[in-house]
Enzyme design. Structure first.
Site, PDB file in Angstrom:
ATOM      1  N   SER A 121       0.851  -1.195   0.000  1.00  0.00           N
ATOM      2  CA  SER A 121       0.000   0.000   0.000  1.00  0.00           C
ATOM      3  C   SER A 121       0.880   1.237   0.000  1.00  0.00           C
ATOM      4  O   SER A 121       1.647   1.467   0.937  1.00  0.00           O
ATOM      5  CB  SER A 121      -0.883   0.017   1.245  1.00  0.00           C
ATOM      6  OG  SER A 121      -1.371   1.335   1.433  1.00  0.00           O
TER       7      SER A 121
ATOM      8  N   HIS B  72      -1.195  -1.388  -4.216  1.00  0.00           N
ATOM      9  CA  HIS B  72      -2.473  -1.084  -3.562  1.00  0.00           C
ATOM     10  C   HIS B  72      -2.559   0.426  -3.369  1.00  0.00           C
ATOM     11  O   HIS B  72      -1.649   1.053  -2.828  1.00  0.00           O
ATOM     12  CB  HIS B  72      -2.546  -1.824  -2.227  1.00  0.00           C
ATOM     13  CG  HIS B  72      -3.860  -1.692  -1.532  1.00  0.00           C
ATOM     14  ND1 HIS B  72      -4.970  -2.433  -1.894  1.00  0.00           N
ATOM     15  CD2 HIS B  72      -4.251  -0.922  -0.488  1.00  0.00           C
ATOM     16  CE1 HIS B  72      -5.980  -2.122  -1.091  1.00  0.00           C
ATOM     17  NE2 HIS B  72      -5.572  -1.195  -0.229  1.00  0.00           N
TER      18      HIS B  72
ATOM     19  N   ASP C 201      -4.736   3.449  -1.913  1.00  0.00           N
ATOM     20  CA  ASP C 201      -5.775   3.794  -0.939  1.00  0.00           C
ATOM     21  C   ASP C 201      -6.291   5.212  -1.146  1.00  0.00           C
ATOM     22  O   ASP C 201      -5.566   6.177  -0.901  1.00  0.00           O
ATOM     23  CB  ASP C 201      -5.200   3.683   0.480  1.00  0.00           C
ATOM     24  CG  ASP C 201      -5.031   2.235   0.909  1.00  0.00           C
ATOM     25  OD1 ASP C 201      -6.018   1.479   0.821  1.00  0.00           O
ATOM     26  OD2 ASP C 201      -3.911   1.867   1.317  1.00  0.00           O
TER      27      ASP C 201
ATOM     28  N   MET D 282      -8.781   8.155  -0.027  1.00  0.00           N
ATOM     29  CA  MET D 282      -9.538   8.591   1.159  1.00  0.00           C
ATOM     30  C   MET D 282     -10.049  10.006   0.963  1.00  0.00           C
ATOM     31  O   MET D 282      -9.349  10.847   0.385  1.00  0.00           O
ATOM     32  CB  MET D 282      -8.636   8.546   2.387  1.00  0.00           C
ATOM     33  CG  MET D 282      -8.060   7.161   2.642  1.00  0.00           C
ATOM     34  SD  MET D 282      -7.046   7.182   4.099  1.00  0.00           S
ATOM     35  CE  MET D 282      -6.590   5.438   4.170  1.00  0.00           C
TER      36      MET D 282
ATOM     37  N   HIS E 241      -8.403   1.028  -3.880  1.00  0.00           N
ATOM     38  CA  HIS E 241      -9.282   0.804  -2.734  1.00  0.00           C
ATOM     39  C   HIS E 241      -9.946   2.139  -2.410  1.00  0.00           C
ATOM     40  O   HIS E 241      -9.310   3.032  -1.855  1.00  0.00           O
ATOM     41  CB  HIS E 241      -8.443   0.275  -1.557  1.00  0.00           C
ATOM     42  CG  HIS E 241      -9.213   0.086  -0.298  1.00  0.00           C
ATOM     43  ND1 HIS E 241      -8.597  -0.158   0.916  1.00  0.00           N
ATOM     44  CD2 HIS E 241     -10.546   0.092  -0.042  1.00  0.00           C
ATOM     45  CE1 HIS E 241      -9.519  -0.289   1.861  1.00  0.00           C
ATOM     46  NE2 HIS E 241     -10.710  -0.134   1.302  1.00  0.00           N
TER      47      HIS E 241
ATOM     48  N   MET F  41     -12.018   4.511  -0.389  1.00  0.00           N
ATOM     49  CA  MET F  41     -12.627   4.793   0.918  1.00  0.00           C
ATOM     50  C   MET F  41     -13.224   6.184   0.796  1.00  0.00           C
ATOM     51  O   MET F  41     -12.763   7.151   1.414  1.00  0.00           O
ATOM     52  CB  MET F  41     -11.559   4.696   2.020  1.00  0.00           C
ATOM     53  CG  MET F  41     -11.156   3.250   2.281  1.00  0.00           C
ATOM     54  SD  MET F  41      -9.608   3.114   3.183  1.00  0.00           S
ATOM     55  CE  MET F  41      -8.470   3.228   1.801  1.00  0.00           C
TER      56      MET F  41
ATOM     57  N   MET G  68     -11.240  -6.123   5.692  1.00  0.00           N
ATOM     58  CA  MET G  68     -10.454  -5.134   6.431  1.00  0.00           C
ATOM     59  C   MET G  68     -10.084  -5.715   7.791  1.00  0.00           C
ATOM     60  O   MET G  68     -10.954  -6.120   8.555  1.00  0.00           O
ATOM     61  CB  MET G  68     -11.263  -3.846   6.647  1.00  0.00           C
ATOM     62  CG  MET G  68     -11.554  -3.015   5.410  1.00  0.00           C
ATOM     63  SD  MET G  68     -10.115  -2.373   4.537  1.00  0.00           S
ATOM     64  CE  MET G  68      -9.248  -1.435   5.788  1.00  0.00           C
TER      65      MET G  68
ATOM     66  N   ASP H  60      -6.493  -6.582   4.371  1.00  0.00           N
ATOM     67  CA  ASP H  60      -5.889  -5.251   4.370  1.00  0.00           C
ATOM     68  C   ASP H  60      -5.876  -4.673   5.784  1.00  0.00           C
ATOM     69  O   ASP H  60      -6.924  -4.444   6.373  1.00  0.00           O
ATOM     70  CB  ASP H  60      -6.716  -4.354   3.434  1.00  0.00           C
ATOM     71  CG  ASP H  60      -6.119  -2.966   3.248  1.00  0.00           C
ATOM     72  OD1 ASP H  60      -5.032  -2.696   3.782  1.00  0.00           O
ATOM     73  OD2 ASP H  60      -6.768  -2.157   2.544  1.00  0.00           O
TER      74      ASP H  60
HETATM   75  C1  DX5 Z   1      -6.197   1.434   5.671  1.00  0.00           C
HETATM   76  C2  DX5 Z   1      -5.726   1.090   4.283  1.00  0.00           C
HETATM   77  C3  DX5 Z   1      -4.622   0.092   4.235  1.00  0.00           C
HETATM   78  C4  DX5 Z   1      -3.367   0.535   4.916  1.00  0.00           C
HETATM   79  C5  DX5 Z   1      -2.487  -0.640   5.131  1.00  0.00           C
HETATM   80  O1  DX5 Z   1      -7.341   2.199   5.581  1.00  0.00           O
HETATM   81  O2  DX5 Z   1      -6.806   0.557   3.524  1.00  0.00           O
HETATM   82  O3  DX5 Z   1      -4.361  -0.301   2.900  1.00  0.00           O
HETATM   83  O4  DX5 Z   1      -2.698   1.523   4.235  1.00  0.00           O
HETATM   84  O5  DX5 Z   1      -1.386  -0.204   5.866  1.00  0.00           O
HETATM   85  P1  DX5 Z   1      -0.718  -1.136   6.987  1.00  0.00           P
HETATM   86  O6  DX5 Z   1      -0.229  -2.365   6.307  1.00  0.00           O
HETATM   87  O7  DX5 Z   1       0.367  -0.276   7.528  1.00  0.00           O
HETATM   88  O8  DX5 Z   1      -1.793  -1.449   8.007  1.00  0.00           O
HETATM   89 ZN    ZN Z   2      -6.421  -0.381   1.517  1.00  0.00          ZN
END
Ligand code: DX5
Ligand code: ZN
Length: 225
Positions: free
Chosen positions: A9, A34, A36, A38, A68, A70, A139, A177
């Site tokens: 990620s 990956h 992310d 947000m 991903h 969010m 998750m 994840d």
């Molecule tokens: C959290 C993200 C993850 C996160 C994983 O909301 O979806 O992908 O970045 O990071 P680690 O492996 O550090 O938990």
């Molecule tokens: Zn993620």
């Protein structure tokens, strides 16, 4: 043995050198990136959007980009990410009014479609849409931040998701994840995951290739069990 995939990620990468960081984890043996996204609305944090995905493609990244989302809502961003080079797009069922329609949108754009289940989201969220899922993301932390601690209840959930996928005789990927490290990845694989997102465990390591290969060694052990 299952085909295991490791997806670093980039939330945990050094953003001042993002292209080089992505090149480095791929050279270290990662299978995909990956990504992310947000929005400070669905989750209490803000990250990056389609321009950054496009920038990675323009930089020359050819590996799959596993987006991903969010964010809430999701529908407008789906085609934008598809155009920006996303390979897979996963969203949270709570973040869209019409889950089935949003899944159709993702596949209609030619991307793999995924649903993400928060720690408290029941598996009923998968009812009636199993056939439309290319991946299910379990998750193992609450979404929003890298570097959180793995929630052990995710293991039972992974077993349940694995059972659903196997009994539907589907090839749907089971992704996990949050809080994945070299010291828990084997147990997580044994519980049923095949795709492992890891942020801080990889980007926080001194040596990316060593971190990835330590994970692969653990996965090989899981495969032998
Ligand atoms: C959290 C993200 C993850 C996160 C994983 O909301 O979806 O992908 O970045 O990071 P680690 O492996 O550090 O938990
Ligand atoms: Zn993620």
């Amino acid at each position: 043995m299952r085909d295991y995939q490791i997806a670093p990620s980039i939330l945990a990468a050094d953003f001042t050198r993002l292209g080089a960081e992505v090149d480095a984890v791929l050279a270290a043996g990662a299978d995909m990136i990956h990504f992310d996204v947000m929005d400070n609305h669905y989750v209490p944090n803000l990250s990056f959007g389609p321009f950054v995905c496009q920038a990675l493609r323009d930089h020359g990244v050819t590996a799959p980009i596993d987006v991903h989302l969010m964010v809430e809502p999701v529908d407008d961003l789906i085609p934008e990410f598809a155009r920006a080079g996303a390979s897979r797009i996963t969203f949270h069922p709570e973040a869209t009014r019409h889950v089935d329609r949003s899944l159709e949108l993702v596949r209609g754009e030619g991307c793999y479609a995924g649903l993400a289940l928060n720690p408290a989201t029941p598996l009923t969220a998968l009812d009636y849409v199993m056939a439309k899922l290319d991946q299910i993301l379990v998750m193992s932390v609450n979404p929003g931040f890298a570097g959180q601690k793995f929630i052990p209840g995710a293991l039972d959930k992974l077993r349940d998701v694995r059972q659903r996928v196997d009994s539907a005789q589907q090839s749907t990927l089971v992704e996990v994840d949050g809080g994945i490290k070299g010291n828990n990845i084997r147990q997580v694989a044994t519980a049923g995951a095949d795709t492992f997102v890891a942020g801080s465990a990889i980007f926080g390591a001194d040596h990316y290739a060593r971190a990835v290969s330590a994970m692969r060694d653990e996965l090989a052990e899981a495969g032998r069990a």
